[in-house]
Design a protein around this motif. Structure first.
Motif, PDB file in Angstrom:
ATOM      1  N   VAL A 146       0.258  16.905   1.855  1.00  0.00           N
ATOM      2  CA  VAL A 146       1.646  16.461   1.890  1.00  0.00           C
ATOM      3  C   VAL A 146       1.709  14.967   1.621  1.00  0.00           C
ATOM      4  CG1 VAL A 146       2.469  18.268   3.456  1.00  0.00           C
ATOM      5  CG2 VAL A 146       1.538  16.158   4.401  1.00  0.00           C
ATOM      6  N   THR A 147       2.742  14.559   0.947  1.00  0.00           N
ATOM      7  CA  THR A 147       2.896  13.144   0.630  1.00  0.00           C
ATOM      8  C   THR A 147       3.391  12.373   1.842  1.00  0.00           C
ATOM      9  OG1 THR A 147       3.391  13.707  -1.658  1.00  0.00           O
ATOM     10  CG2 THR A 147       3.971  11.488  -0.925  1.00  0.00           C
ATOM     11  N   MET A 148       4.445  12.899   2.461  1.00  0.00           N
ATOM     12  CA  MET A 148       5.112  12.159   3.528  1.00  0.00           C
ATOM     13  C   MET A 148       4.671  12.683   4.887  1.00  0.00           C
ATOM     14  SD  MET A 148       6.735  10.230   1.533  1.00  0.00           S
ATOM     15  CE  MET A 148       7.439   9.294   2.867  1.00  0.00           C
ATOM     16  N   MET A 149       4.233  11.780   5.735  1.00  0.00           N
ATOM     17  CA  MET A 149       3.870  12.118   7.103  1.00  0.00           C
ATOM     18  C   MET A 149       4.458  11.034   8.008  1.00  0.00           C
ATOM     19  SD  MET A 149       0.098  12.923   8.687  1.00  0.00           S
ATOM     20  CE  MET A 149      -0.131  14.446   7.819  1.00  0.00           C
ATOM     21  N   PHE A 150       4.975  11.470   9.144  1.00  0.00           N
ATOM     22  CA  PHE A 150       5.682  10.550  10.024  1.00  0.00           C
ATOM     23  C   PHE A 150       5.187  10.707  11.463  1.00  0.00           C
ATOM     24  CE2 PHE A 150       8.921   9.786   6.845  1.00  0.00           C
ATOM     25  CZ  PHE A 150       8.972  10.978   6.145  1.00  0.00           C
ATOM     26  N   TRP A 151       5.364   9.655  12.253  1.00  0.00           N
ATOM     27  CA  TRP A 151       5.104   9.695  13.691  1.00  0.00           C
ATOM     28  C   TRP A 151       6.380   9.335  14.437  1.00  0.00           C
ATOM     29  CZ3 TRP A 151       0.888  11.662  15.909  1.00  0.00           C
ATOM     30  CH2 TRP A 151      -0.280  11.785  15.127  1.00  0.00           C
ATOM     31  N   TYR A 152       6.690  10.187  15.442  1.00  0.00           N
ATOM     32  CA  TYR A 152       7.883   9.993  16.261  1.00  0.00           C
ATOM     33  C   TYR A 152       7.484   9.877  17.725  1.00  0.00           C
ATOM     34  CZ  TYR A 152      10.963  11.547  12.431  1.00  0.00           C
ATOM     35  OH  TYR A 152      11.648  11.675  11.243  1.00  0.00           O
ATOM     36  N   ARG A 153       8.333   9.258  18.493  1.00  0.00           N
ATOM     37  CA  ARG A 153       8.199   9.224  19.948  1.00  0.00           C
ATOM     38  C   ARG A 153       9.429   9.876  20.563  1.00  0.00           C
ATOM     39  NH1 ARG A 153       7.768   3.487  22.881  1.00  0.00           N
ATOM     40  NH2 ARG A 153      10.014   3.440  22.419  1.00  0.00           N
ATOM     41  N   GLN A 154       9.184  10.688  21.588  1.00  0.00           N
ATOM     42  CA  GLN A 154      10.281  11.320  22.320  1.00  0.00           C
ATOM     43  C   GLN A 154      10.067  11.038  23.793  1.00  0.00           C
ATOM     44  OE1 GLN A 154      10.634  15.642  22.048  1.00  0.00           O
ATOM     45  NE2 GLN A 154      12.853  15.498  22.344  1.00  0.00           N
ATOM     46  N   GLN A 155      10.823  10.103  24.317  1.00  0.00           N
ATOM     47  CA  GLN A 155      10.713   9.779  25.732  1.00  0.00           C
ATOM     48  C   GLN A 155      11.336  10.900  26.561  1.00  0.00           C
ATOM     49  OE1 GLN A 155      12.370   5.743  25.137  1.00  0.00           O
ATOM     50  NE2 GLN A 155      10.422   4.995  25.968  1.00  0.00           N
ATOM     51  N   PRO A 156      10.934  11.025  27.827  1.00  0.00           N
ATOM     52  CA  PRO A 156      11.349  12.170  28.650  1.00  0.00           C
ATOM     53  C   PRO A 156      12.861  12.400  28.614  1.00  0.00           C
ATOM     54  CG  PRO A 156       9.690  10.886  29.796  1.00  0.00           C
ATOM     55  CD  PRO A 156      10.026  10.114  28.557  1.00  0.00           C
ATOM     56  N   GLY A 157      13.255  13.603  28.225  1.00  0.00           N
ATOM     57  CA  GLY A 157      14.667  13.967  28.192  1.00  0.00           C
ATOM     58  C   GLY A 157      15.478  13.274  27.123  1.00  0.00           C
ATOM     59  N   GLN A 158      14.823  12.637  26.189  1.00  0.00           N
ATOM     60  CA  GLN A 158      15.532  11.855  25.177  1.00  0.00           C
ATOM     61  C   GLN A 158      15.369  12.459  23.775  1.00  0.00           C
ATOM     62  OE1 GLN A 158      17.436   9.124  26.148  1.00  0.00           O
ATOM     63  NE2 GLN A 158      16.861   9.874  28.187  1.00  0.00           N
ATOM     64  N   SER A 159      15.989  11.800  22.827  1.00  0.00           N
ATOM     65  CA  SER A 159      15.906  12.223  21.435  1.00  0.00           C
ATOM     66  C   SER A 159      14.637  11.680  20.791  1.00  0.00           C
ATOM     67  CB  SER A 159      17.149  11.749  20.683  1.00  0.00           C
ATOM     68  OG  SER A 159      17.154  12.261  19.375  1.00  0.00           O
ATOM     69  N   LEU A 160      14.506  11.915  19.523  1.00  0.00           N
ATOM     70  CA  LEU A 160      13.326  11.480  18.782  1.00  0.00           C
ATOM     71  C   LEU A 160      13.597  10.149  18.092  1.00  0.00           C
ATOM     72  CD1 LEU A 160      13.395  14.796  18.698  1.00  0.00           C
ATOM     73  CD2 LEU A 160      11.451  14.438  17.174  1.00  0.00           C
ATOM     74  N   THR A 161      12.609   9.272  18.171  1.00  0.00           N
ATOM     75  CA  THR A 161      12.703   7.974  17.518  1.00  0.00           C
ATOM     76  C   THR A 161      11.525   7.819  16.575  1.00  0.00           C
ATOM     77  OG1 THR A 161      13.786   6.997  19.455  1.00  0.00           O
ATOM     78  CG2 THR A 161      12.796   5.481  17.870  1.00  0.00           C
ATOM     79  N   ILE A 217       8.643   6.185  14.733  1.00  0.00           N
ATOM     80  CA  ILE A 217       7.769   5.030  14.925  1.00  0.00           C
ATOM     81  C   ILE A 217       7.406   4.435  13.577  1.00  0.00           C
ATOM     82  CG2 ILE A 217       5.501   4.252  15.732  1.00  0.00           C
ATOM     83  CD1 ILE A 217       5.590   6.541  17.798  1.00  0.00           C
ATOM     84  N   ALA A 218       6.896   5.296  12.674  1.00  0.00           N
ATOM     85  CA  ALA A 218       6.414   4.786  11.392  1.00  0.00           C
ATOM     86  C   ALA A 218       6.207   5.930  10.414  1.00  0.00           C
ATOM     87  CB  ALA A 218       5.104   4.029  11.581  1.00  0.00           C
ATOM     88  N   THR A 219       6.159   5.564   9.167  1.00  0.00           N
ATOM     89  CA  THR A 219       5.787   6.468   8.092  1.00  0.00           C
ATOM     90  C   THR A 219       4.334   6.184   7.740  1.00  0.00           C
ATOM     91  OG1 THR A 219       8.047   6.424   7.232  1.00  0.00           O
ATOM     92  CG2 THR A 219       6.306   7.191   5.738  1.00  0.00           C
ATOM     93  N   ALA A 220       3.513   7.233   7.772  1.00  0.00           N
ATOM     94  CA  ALA A 220       2.086   7.072   7.483  1.00  0.00           C
ATOM     95  C   ALA A 220       1.875   7.263   5.989  1.00  0.00           C
ATOM     96  CB  ALA A 220       1.279   8.088   8.274  1.00  0.00           C
ATOM     97  N   ASN A 221       1.461   6.212   5.322  1.00  0.00           N
ATOM     98  CA  ASN A 221       1.289   6.238   3.874  1.00  0.00           C
ATOM     99  C   ASN A 221      -0.185   6.426   3.538  1.00  0.00           C
ATOM    100  OD1 ASN A 221       4.106   5.486   3.378  1.00  0.00           O
ATOM    101  ND2 ASN A 221       3.512   3.476   4.155  1.00  0.00           N
ATOM    102  N   GLN A 222      -0.460   7.368   2.664  1.00  0.00           N
ATOM    103  CA  GLN A 222      -1.840   7.617   2.277  1.00  0.00           C
ATOM    104  C   GLN A 222      -2.351   6.484   1.398  1.00  0.00           C
ATOM    105  OE1 GLN A 222      -3.421   8.909  -0.889  1.00  0.00           O
ATOM    106  NE2 GLN A 222      -5.360   8.881   0.187  1.00  0.00           N
ATOM    107  N   GLY A 223      -3.458   5.885   1.821  1.00  0.00           N
ATOM    108  CA  GLY A 223      -4.075   4.848   1.023  1.00  0.00           C
ATOM    109  C   GLY A 223      -3.491   3.462   1.192  1.00  0.00           C
ATOM    110  N   SER A 224      -2.521   3.318   2.076  1.00  0.00           N
ATOM    111  CA  SER A 224      -1.943   1.991   2.311  1.00  0.00           C
ATOM    112  C   SER A 224      -1.482   1.889   3.764  1.00  0.00           C
ATOM    113  CB  SER A 224      -0.778   1.721   1.359  1.00  0.00           C
ATOM    114  OG  SER A 224       0.271   2.630   1.599  1.00  0.00           O
TER     115      SER A 224
END
Lengths: 113, 114
Positions: B29-44, B46-53
Protein backbone atom coordinates in the motif's frame (compact mmCIF):
# COMPACT_ATOMS: atom_id res chain seq x y z
CA UNK A 1 -8.05 22.56 12.05
CA UNK A 2 -10.95 21.54 9.89
CA UNK A 3 -13.71 20.21 12.08
CA UNK A 4 -16.42 17.65 11.70
CA UNK A 5 -19.13 18.03 14.31
CA UNK A 6 -21.10 14.94 15.30
CA UNK A 7 -24.26 14.51 17.33
CA UNK A 8 -25.63 13.07 19.50
CA UNK A 9 -22.83 11.97 21.80
CA UNK A 10 -24.87 8.97 22.86
CA UNK A 11 -28.06 7.34 21.67
CA UNK A 12 -30.37 4.68 23.04
CA UNK A 13 -32.75 3.02 20.59
CA UNK A 14 -35.12 0.13 21.01
CA UNK A 15 -34.68 -2.96 18.93
CA UNK A 16 -36.36 -2.48 15.57
CA UNK A 17 -36.18 1.29 15.75
CA UNK A 18 -34.29 3.74 13.58
CA UNK A 19 -30.97 5.15 14.78
CA UNK A 20 -29.99 8.52 13.34
CA UNK A 21 -26.57 10.13 13.76
CA UNK A 22 -25.75 13.52 12.31
CA UNK A 23 -22.56 15.21 11.19
CA UNK A 24 -21.72 18.67 9.89
CA UNK A 25 -18.53 19.82 8.25
CA UNK A 26 -16.93 23.16 7.49
CA UNK A 27 -14.51 22.58 4.67
CA UNK A 28 -16.35 22.66 1.33
CA UNK A 29 -13.36 20.96 -0.27
CA UNK A 30 -14.18 17.69 1.52
CA UNK A 31 -15.41 15.20 -1.05
CA UNK A 32 -15.44 11.85 0.72
CA UNK A 33 -17.55 11.08 3.78
CA UNK A 34 -17.19 7.65 5.41
CA UNK A 35 -18.79 6.21 8.51
CA UNK A 36 -16.90 3.87 10.81
CA UNK A 37 -18.22 1.41 13.38
CA UNK A 38 -16.07 0.56 16.37
CA UNK A 39 -16.69 -2.15 18.92
CA UNK A 40 -14.89 -2.07 22.28
CA UNK A 41 -11.32 -3.29 21.96
CA UNK A 42 -11.40 -3.24 18.17
CA UNK A 43 -10.22 -0.91 15.46
CA UNK A 44 -12.77 1.15 13.51
CA UNK A 45 -14.36 -0.70 10.60
CA UNK A 46 -15.44 1.09 7.45
CA UNK A 47 -19.23 0.83 7.31
CA UNK A 48 -20.41 2.92 4.39
CA UNK A 49 -19.22 6.04 2.55
CA UNK A 50 -20.62 8.67 0.23
CA UNK A 51 -19.37 11.32 -2.17
CA UNK A 52 -21.15 14.64 -2.76
CA UNK A 53 -22.36 13.74 -6.24
CA UNK A 54 -25.21 11.72 -4.71
CA UNK A 55 -27.68 12.63 -1.97
CA UNK A 56 -28.20 9.16 -0.57
CA UNK A 57 -26.49 5.81 -0.44
CA UNK A 58 -27.95 2.65 1.00
CA UNK A 59 -26.24 -0.59 1.95
CA UNK A 60 -28.52 -3.06 3.66
CA UNK A 61 -29.92 -1.47 6.82
CA UNK A 62 -27.46 1.43 6.67
CA UNK A 63 -28.20 4.62 4.72
CA UNK A 64 -26.20 7.83 4.38
CA UNK A 65 -28.11 11.00 3.58
CA UNK A 66 -26.05 13.90 2.27
CA UNK A 67 -27.02 17.57 2.05
CA UNK A 68 -24.30 19.47 0.22
CA UNK A 69 -25.82 22.92 0.59
CA UNK A 70 -26.19 22.49 4.34
CA UNK A 71 -22.81 20.75 4.65
CA UNK A 72 -24.42 17.95 6.61
CA UNK A 73 -24.63 14.21 6.36
CA UNK A 74 -26.27 11.58 8.47
CA UNK A 75 -26.28 7.86 9.11
CA UNK A 76 -29.59 6.03 9.44
CA UNK A 77 -29.66 2.51 10.82
CA UNK A 78 -32.98 0.90 10.04
CA UNK A 79 -34.39 -1.96 12.14
CA UNK A 80 -31.65 -1.42 14.73
CA UNK A 81 -30.40 -4.59 16.42
CA UNK A 82 -28.55 -5.18 19.71
CA UNK A 83 -25.54 -6.22 17.63
CA UNK A 84 -25.43 -2.67 16.25
CA UNK A 85 -24.49 -1.40 19.69
CA UNK A 86 -21.12 0.25 19.10
CA UNK A 87 -19.49 3.65 18.69
CA UNK A 88 -19.99 5.28 15.32
CA UNK A 89 -17.65 7.88 13.84
CA UNK A 90 -18.27 10.07 10.83
CA UNK A 91 -15.28 11.39 8.95
CA UNK A 92 -14.35 13.50 5.97
CA UNK A 93 -11.44 13.85 3.62
CA UNK A 94 -10.40 15.72 0.52
CA UNK A 95 -9.09 14.11 -2.62
CA UNK A 96 -5.47 15.06 -3.07
CA UNK A 97 -4.67 15.32 0.63
CA UNK A 98 -3.27 11.83 0.87
CA UNK A 99 -6.58 10.49 2.18
CA UNK A 100 -6.16 12.17 5.55
CA UNK A 101 -9.37 11.71 7.51
CA UNK A 102 -10.87 14.23 9.89
CA UNK A 103 -13.07 12.41 12.39
CA UNK A 104 -16.18 13.44 14.26
CA UNK A 105 -16.32 13.04 18.02
CA UNK A 106 -18.22 9.76 17.94
CA UNK A 107 -21.68 8.52 18.95
CA UNK A 108 -22.13 5.67 21.37
CA UNK A 109 -25.19 3.71 20.26
CA UNK A 110 -26.99 1.29 22.54
CA UNK A 111 -29.80 -0.80 21.12
CA UNK A 112 -32.03 -2.23 23.82
CA UNK A 113 -34.29 -5.27 23.65
CA UNK B 1 -9.86 -3.99 1.66
CA UNK B 2 -6.66 -4.96 3.44
CA UNK B 3 -5.78 -7.20 6.35
CA UNK B 4 -3.78 -5.30 8.95
CA UNK B 5 -2.10 -6.65 12.05
CA UNK B 6 -0.48 -4.79 14.92
CA UNK B 7 1.96 -5.87 17.59
CA UNK B 8 1.70 -5.74 20.49
CA UNK B 9 -2.06 -5.74 21.00
CA UNK B 10 -1.58 -4.18 24.42
CA UNK B 11 1.20 -3.27 26.80
CA UNK B 12 1.75 -1.72 30.20
CA UNK B 13 4.89 0.39 30.38
CA UNK B 14 6.75 2.43 32.94
CA UNK B 15 7.11 6.18 32.73
CA UNK B 16 10.22 7.26 30.84
CA UNK B 17 10.53 4.17 28.70
CA UNK B 18 9.79 3.74 24.97
CA UNK B 19 7.58 1.30 23.09
CA UNK B 20 7.70 0.39 19.42
CA UNK B 21 4.47 -0.67 17.75
CA UNK B 22 4.53 -2.66 14.56
CA UNK B 23 2.00 -2.57 11.74
CA UNK B 24 1.95 -5.22 9.00
CA UNK B 25 -0.31 -5.19 5.93
CA UNK B 26 -1.07 -8.19 3.74
CA UNK B 27 -0.52 -6.24 0.50
CA UNK B 28 1.57 -3.36 -0.73
CA UNK B 29 0.00 0.00 0.00
CA UNK B 30 1.18 3.49 -0.74
CA UNK B 31 -0.49 5.35 2.09
CA UNK B 32 -0.11 4.29 5.71
CA UNK B 33 -1.13 6.35 8.70
CA UNK B 34 -0.81 6.33 12.50
CA UNK B 35 -3.63 7.55 14.73
CA UNK B 36 -4.07 8.00 18.46
CA UNK B 37 -7.36 7.39 20.24
CA UNK B 38 -7.39 8.55 23.82
CA UNK B 39 -9.81 6.78 26.20
CA UNK B 40 -13.40 7.42 25.16
CA UNK B 41 -12.32 9.90 22.51
CA UNK B 42 -12.18 10.19 18.74
CA UNK B 43 -9.24 9.45 16.49
CA UNK B 44 -6.47 11.95 15.93
CA UNK B 45 -3.97 11.59 13.10
CA UNK B 46 -0.38 11.52 14.33
CA UNK B 47 1.45 11.22 11.02
CA UNK B 48 1.53 9.82 7.53
CA UNK B 49 4.20 7.15 7.13
CA UNK B 50 5.95 7.66 3.81
CA UNK B 51 7.89 4.82 2.26
CA UNK B 52 11.50 5.76 1.71
CA UNK B 53 11.27 9.19 3.31
CA UNK B 54 10.53 10.86 6.61
CA UNK B 55 7.03 10.73 7.99
CA UNK B 56 4.78 13.77 7.73
CA UNK B 57 3.59 14.82 11.18
CA UNK B 58 0.39 16.63 12.09
CA UNK B 59 0.30 19.71 14.26
CA UNK B 60 1.05 18.85 17.86
CA UNK B 61 3.07 15.73 17.09
CA UNK B 62 6.84 15.68 16.67
CA UNK B 63 9.35 13.18 15.38
CA UNK B 64 11.37 13.11 18.60
CA UNK B 65 8.34 11.89 20.52
CA UNK B 66 6.84 9.64 17.83
CA UNK B 67 9.54 8.41 15.47
CA UNK B 68 8.15 6.40 12.56
CA UNK B 69 9.80 4.01 10.17
CA UNK B 70 8.44 2.76 6.84
CA UNK B 71 11.05 0.45 5.36
CA UNK B 72 8.74 -1.00 2.69
CA UNK B 73 5.19 -0.90 1.35
CA UNK B 74 3.80 -3.49 3.78
CA UNK B 75 5.32 -2.50 7.13
CA UNK B 76 5.68 0.44 9.48
CA UNK B 77 6.60 1.09 13.09
CA UNK B 78 5.62 3.83 15.49
CA UNK B 79 7.72 4.43 18.60
CA UNK B 80 6.27 6.24 21.58
CA UNK B 81 9.31 7.73 23.30
CA UNK B 82 9.94 8.82 26.87
CA UNK B 83 6.41 7.86 27.82
CA UNK B 84 4.26 9.56 30.41
CA UNK B 85 0.80 8.59 31.69
CA UNK B 86 -0.67 11.09 29.21
CA UNK B 87 0.48 8.79 26.41
CA UNK B 88 -1.94 6.10 27.57
CA UNK B 89 -4.09 5.59 24.48
CA UNK B 90 -4.97 3.22 21.72
CA UNK B 91 -2.58 3.57 18.79
CA UNK B 92 -3.95 2.56 15.41
CA UNK B 93 -2.38 2.17 12.04
CA UNK B 94 -4.43 2.46 8.90
CA UNK B 95 -3.91 2.06 5.18
CA UNK B 96 -5.43 3.56 2.10
CA UNK B 97 -4.93 1.05 -0.70
CA UNK B 98 -5.69 3.75 -3.20
CA UNK B 99 -9.26 2.88 -4.05
CA UNK B 100 -11.63 5.82 -3.70
CA UNK B 101 -10.03 7.24 -0.55
CA UNK B 102 -11.10 4.20 1.47
CA UNK B 103 -9.06 3.75 4.61
CA UNK B 104 -8.84 0.59 6.70
CA UNK B 105 -7.70 0.29 10.29
CA UNK B 106 -5.72 -2.24 12.23
CA UNK B 107 -6.97 -3.66 15.53
CA UNK B 108 -5.00 -1.13 17.57
CA UNK B 109 -2.43 -1.28 20.35
CA UNK B 110 -3.72 -0.40 23.80
CA UNK B 111 -0.95 1.30 25.75
CA UNK B 112 -1.06 2.00 29.46
CA UNK B 113 1.74 4.05 30.99
CA UNK B 114 2.20 3.88 34.76
Amino acid sequence: QQQVKQSPQSLIVQKGGISIINCAYENTAFDYFPWYQQFPGKGPALLIAIRPDVSEKKEGRFTISFNKSAKQFSLHIMDSQPGDSATYFCAASRTGTASKLTFGTGTRLQVTL
Amino acid sequence: SAVISQKPSRDICQRGTSLTIQCQVDSQVTMMFWYRQQPGQSLTLIATANQGSEATYESGFVIDKFPISRPNLTFSTLTVSNMSPEDSSIYLCSVAPGLHNEQFFGPGTRLTVL
